[in-house]
Design a protein around this motif. Sequence first.
Motif, mmCIF file in Angstrom:
data_model
loop_
_atom_site.group_PDB
_atom_site.id
_atom_site.type_symbol
_atom_site.label_atom_id
_atom_site.label_comp_id
_atom_site.label_asym_id
_atom_site.label_seq_id
_atom_site.Cartn_x
_atom_site.Cartn_y
_atom_site.Cartn_z
ATOM 1 N N LEU A 14 -4.718 71.826 39.375
ATOM 2 C CA LEU A 14 -3.276 71.971 39.567
ATOM 3 C C LEU A 14 -2.683 72.567 38.294
ATOM 4 O O LEU A 14 -2.837 72.011 37.215
ATOM 5 N N GLN A 15 -2.025 73.702 38.440
ATOM 6 C CA GLN A 15 -1.514 74.434 37.288
ATOM 7 C C GLN A 15 0.011 74.515 37.332
ATOM 8 O O GLN A 15 0.603 74.605 38.408
ATOM 9 N N PRO A 16 0.669 74.511 36.156
ATOM 10 C CA PRO A 16 2.124 74.665 36.152
ATOM 11 C C PRO A 16 2.508 76.051 36.658
ATOM 12 O O PRO A 16 1.744 77.009 36.528
ATOM 13 N N PRO A 17 3.688 76.182 37.258
ATOM 14 C CA PRO A 17 4.104 77.494 37.789
ATOM 15 C C PRO A 17 4.298 78.521 36.688
ATOM 16 O O PRO A 17 4.723 78.193 35.568
ATOM 17 N N GLY A 18 3.999 79.765 37.016
ATOM 18 C CA GLY A 18 4.130 80.838 36.042
ATOM 19 C C GLY A 18 5.540 80.995 35.525
ATOM 20 O O GLY A 18 5.751 81.319 34.350
ATOM 21 N N GLU A 19 6.537 80.736 36.396
ATOM 22 C CA GLU A 19 7.934 80.869 35.973
ATOM 23 C C GLU A 19 8.249 79.906 34.832
ATOM 24 O O GLU A 19 9.032 80.233 33.923
ATOM 25 N N LEU A 20 7.643 78.724 34.870
ATOM 26 C CA LEU A 20 7.883 77.733 33.827
ATOM 27 C C LEU A 20 7.301 78.200 32.494
ATOM 28 O O LEU A 20 7.952 78.118 31.441
ATOM 29 N N LEU A 21 6.079 78.703 32.537
ATOM 30 C CA LEU A 21 5.441 79.197 31.311
ATOM 31 C C LEU A 21 6.193 80.383 30.733
ATOM 32 O O LEU A 21 6.372 80.505 29.510
ATOM 33 N N GLU A 22 6.651 81.268 31.608
ATOM 34 C CA GLU A 22 7.401 82.438 31.144
ATOM 35 C C GLU A 22 8.716 82.027 30.500
ATOM 36 O O GLU A 22 9.147 82.607 29.494
ATOM 37 N N ALA A 23 9.373 81.014 31.072
ATOM 38 C CA ALA A 23 10.646 80.557 30.524
ATOM 39 C C ALA A 23 10.465 79.969 29.125
ATOM 40 O O ALA A 23 11.274 80.218 28.220
ATOM 41 N N VAL A 24 9.393 79.186 28.955
ATOM 42 C CA VAL A 24 9.131 78.588 27.642
ATOM 43 C C VAL A 24 8.779 79.676 26.627
ATOM 44 O O VAL A 24 9.250 79.661 25.482
ATOM 45 N N GLN A 25 7.957 80.637 27.039
ATOM 46 C CA GLN A 25 7.590 81.722 26.130
ATOM 47 C C GLN A 25 8.822 82.522 25.708
ATOM 48 O O GLN A 25 8.995 82.849 24.523
ATOM 49 N N SER A 26 9.692 82.795 26.666
ATOM 50 C CA SER A 26 10.907 83.542 26.356
ATOM 51 C C SER A 26 11.802 82.765 25.390
ATOM 52 O O SER A 26 12.382 83.339 24.459
ATOM 53 N N SER A 27 11.880 81.444 25.596
ATOM 54 C CA SER A 27 12.689 80.603 24.718
ATOM 55 C C SER A 27 12.142 80.611 23.299
ATOM 56 O O SER A 27 12.901 80.720 22.326
ATOM 57 N N LEU A 28 10.818 80.505 23.166
ATOM 58 C CA LEU A 28 10.203 80.510 21.841
ATOM 59 C C LEU A 28 10.421 81.834 21.133
ATOM 60 O O LEU A 28 10.756 81.878 19.940
#
Length: 381
Positions: A62-76
């Motif tokens: 079970l993997q976290p959604p790509g949208e979530l990872l992209e949002a965190v990367q963009s925030s960083l």
Amino acid sequence: MKPCGEDDADAARCSWDVRCSGLARATHNPIRAVVENLHLEPNPGKQLIALSLGDPTVFGNLQPPGELLEAVQSSLESLSYNGYTAGRGSQEAREAVAKYSSTPGSTVDPNDVVLCSGCSGALDICITGVADPGQNILVPRPGFSIYRTLAEGCGIAVRSYDLKPADGWEADLVQMEQQIDKNTALLVVTNPSNPCGSVYSRRHLMDILEVARRNYLPVLADEIYEHMVFPGKEFISMGSLSQDVPILVCSGLAKRFLVPGWRIGWIIIHDRNGILQKENNALVAYDILKRVEGLYPVMPEGAMYMMVGIDMIDFPFEDELEFLQQLMREESVFCLPGQCFDYPNYMRLVITVPEDLLKEACHRIADFCARHHKTICTLPT
């Protein structure tokens, strides 16, 4: 080093005397206390399958959604969120949680949102923010151990109300009300349930609220599994039902978004609804174990868990701890004992493991029961 003498009796210090604080001595984790005393020796000839840890990321299926990872990367990468923020969380973040948690019938105000260090941090704030030392809180049995850990360390007593397996783990409302006295500060309701996997109906939630209303008792609704509900079942937030009983609703990103290590949780006082699109694993485990003599699985309706009753009279073991230790030695399958949740003679299975491993684990449990059951057991196929 300065030795102590008669003339030093009133001195500040003349020797080492570093003691454990009262808070530390009073803090107790029932799960660790039980598990650390188990002598777990897996069968070296079989792959270990651990159905014990309530972490949906363990097996990698079970993997976290790509949208979530992209949002965190963009925030960083924006470099805009590296400084201190408001104690309740940034306005932007609280607005996002409010929007996420609102429903057509109930809109969450960002001012009613408090961001916390995971849902556990939210529970801590709610319990210690409402109850004083010497008061008590009511928690479900079987129930997750963190409520007791957080309360008792602060001198807050814990009383249990029973859940009834024959009724889909609904609360015993009569017994619940009998536990309430003038020192009761908070009623804890876990829905969907850990460890039971039950999802309460609107009727049952209203019945619980009526008990709280009659006794002027606020409710802590632990709804971290709110969106993990199987088809055919509806999750209803207690915050959406109450007109007068104060409801502190705790949730977070950990379970639905598969990121428990991120420690993002919150407290709100309004409702939210959600349905999880997956029920197969629960059915797989239930269909296998319900045909095993001596075991009594209770079909869950949400969350990540299934409680399985063990008829200890049918097995040559003193209790479920010995049962599970021997299961580990022979079959390399580990489940948490019911004693971790103040409910002996049961075990808790985590059902978010890959389906093939869950099937394998359940068949190993069935094989184990067949070997040790006092009567001949017909194994499921």
